[in-house]
Design a protein around this motif. Structure first.
Motif, PDB file in Angstrom:
ATOM      1  N   SER A 189      -3.409   5.674  -1.821  1.00  0.00           N
ATOM      2  CA  SER A 189      -3.676   4.434  -1.079  1.00  0.00           C
ATOM      3  C   SER A 189      -5.152   4.065  -1.114  1.00  0.00           C
ATOM      4  N   TRP A 222       0.840  -1.198   0.000  1.00  0.00           N
ATOM      5  CA  TRP A 222       0.000   0.000   0.000  1.00  0.00           C
ATOM      6  C   TRP A 222       0.873   1.245   0.000  1.00  0.00           C
ATOM      7  N   ALA A 239      -4.577   3.226   3.925  1.00  0.00           N
ATOM      8  CA  ALA A 239      -5.337   2.185   3.240  1.00  0.00           C
ATOM      9  C   ALA A 239      -6.070   1.302   4.243  1.00  0.00           C
TER      10      ALA A 239
END
Length: 381
Positions: free
Chosen positions: A54, A21, A26
């Protein structure tokens, strides 16, 4: 500091790098979905304030999973994801990027064009200001950013859609909730475990987009576009005007005018205030005045003494503090005693002149005595 110092301190920062990520945020969106199921039935999504990307990564992964499941049961259209930010962002597979301003109508039109003139199922926004450390300022800017995201969402979100955005939980957050409730019957405030407890950030999850009947999305807010708002273009529910009512008729007195004391043939009679001040600033002066009348000493700094007349005049002139009272009393005493001061100065000058004459006479007498003594000595020789 070593390269692993931040990995030791922040578990989600380390996990984000391990799982690919772009940012630890995220996990916030993933945890929100676990609780609120925001990706169910979503094929078109918009990520506002997307950089570094993200949340766009999460959207791409989740919507592709939905697409694969939909293909197993029948025909399905490929997912479409549009990421918008003022900053440039590295490319992401399956994500259309727009470098634009979310407060501009053209940005909303471009998003709709990428969806083939249809509207999105989901709009997410993880935008936040560059914090200054001035909490009131940061909270205000964040609230304005949230309202800007909501404003463009009314252009691009289909009825029944979902809106997710970052919010700062502060004193007046209920006001923002009330504004969101105008468009969404279901509003939740979520705090993912990946969001630090020391942070006031949270996320609002708004479901079932239902704008008021007759509402027409617009970008006429001067705070967002810096353009004058033409209210004549608004109609129906879009044009809500709070009535301004003037109370009292024209025959009543005007508060901005000056009127004579004897008004309407009635002779003026003075009345004491209904409630006198509890601790007026002139209380000390009144206390000193009473002490003076009682025969006690009444002196100020530098042994300056004021009489009763000086005090009365100073109070009548509106002294609002003891310092001002002293100043007014000194001015009054100086004006009243100016003639006496001149007389005293003249008297002193006369005394000085008399002293000089007496000294001159004494010197002459001493000289005469010394001369007489010298003559006697000469005779004796």
């Amino acid at each position: 500091m070593g390269k692993t110092s931040k990995d030791k301190r922040d578990i989600y920062y380390r996990k984000a790098k391990e799982e690919g990520w772009r940012a630890r945020s995220a996990f916030k969106l993933l945890q929100i979905d676990t609780e609120c199921h925001i990706f169910d039935g979503v094929s078109k999504a918009v990520d506002l304030c997307a950089a570094p990307g993200s949340w766009s990564q999460v959207l791409a992964r989740k919507l592709n999973e939905n697409y694969k499941k939909a293909l197993e049961t029948g025909n399905a259209s490929p997912p479409k994801i549009v990421a918008v930010d003022l900053q440039a962002m590295a490319p992401l597979e399956g994500v259309i990027q727009l470098q634009g301003d979310i407060t501009n109508t053209n940005t909303a039109q471009q998003i709709i064009a990428h969806f083939d003139n249809t509207q999105a199922d989901l709009v997410v926004c993880d935008g936040a200001p560059d914090v200054t450390g001035l909490h009131d300022m940061d909270i205000f800017i964040q609230s304005q950013l949230l309202l800007a995201a909501l404003n463009i969402t009314t252009h691009i979100l289909r009825p029944g859609g979902t809106f997710v955005a970052k919010i700062f939980r502060a004193k007046d957050v209920s006001f923002l909730y009330a504004q969101l409730r105008i468009f969404f019957p279901y509003v939740y405030c979520t705090k993912p475990s990946s969001s630090r407890n020391s942070s006031i950030e949270a996320f609002v999850v708004c479901k079932d987009y239902s704008p008021p009947e007759g509402y027409k999305p617009h970008m006429l807010n001067p705070l967002l576009t810096h353009e004058p708002c033409n209210f004549e273009e608004l109609t129906g529910v879009n044009r809500i005007i709070v009535p301004f009512v003037v109370c009292g008729d024209l025959n009543q007195p005007d508060s901005d005018m000056c009127y004579p004391l004897n008004l309407d043939g009635k002779k003026y009679k003075y009345h004491e205030p209904v409630q006198t001040p509890i601790a007026p600033p002139y209380a000390e002066a009144l206390s000193l005045l009473e002490n003076r009348r009682a025969g006690s000493s009444f002196t100020f700094d530098h042994e300056t003494e004021f009489n009763e007349t000086d005090i009365n005049i100073a109070i009548e002139n509106g002294a609002s503090s003891m310092a001002e009272f002293k100043k007014n009393a000194l001015i009054t005493a100086t004006e009243n005693n100016s003639e006496d001061s001149d007389a005293i100065a003249k008297t002193e000058s006369i005394k000085d002149e008399n002293k000089e004459e007496e000294a001159t006479i004494a010197a002459l007498q001493n000289l005469y005595v010394s001369e007489e003594a010298g003559n006697i000595d000469n005779i004796l020789i």
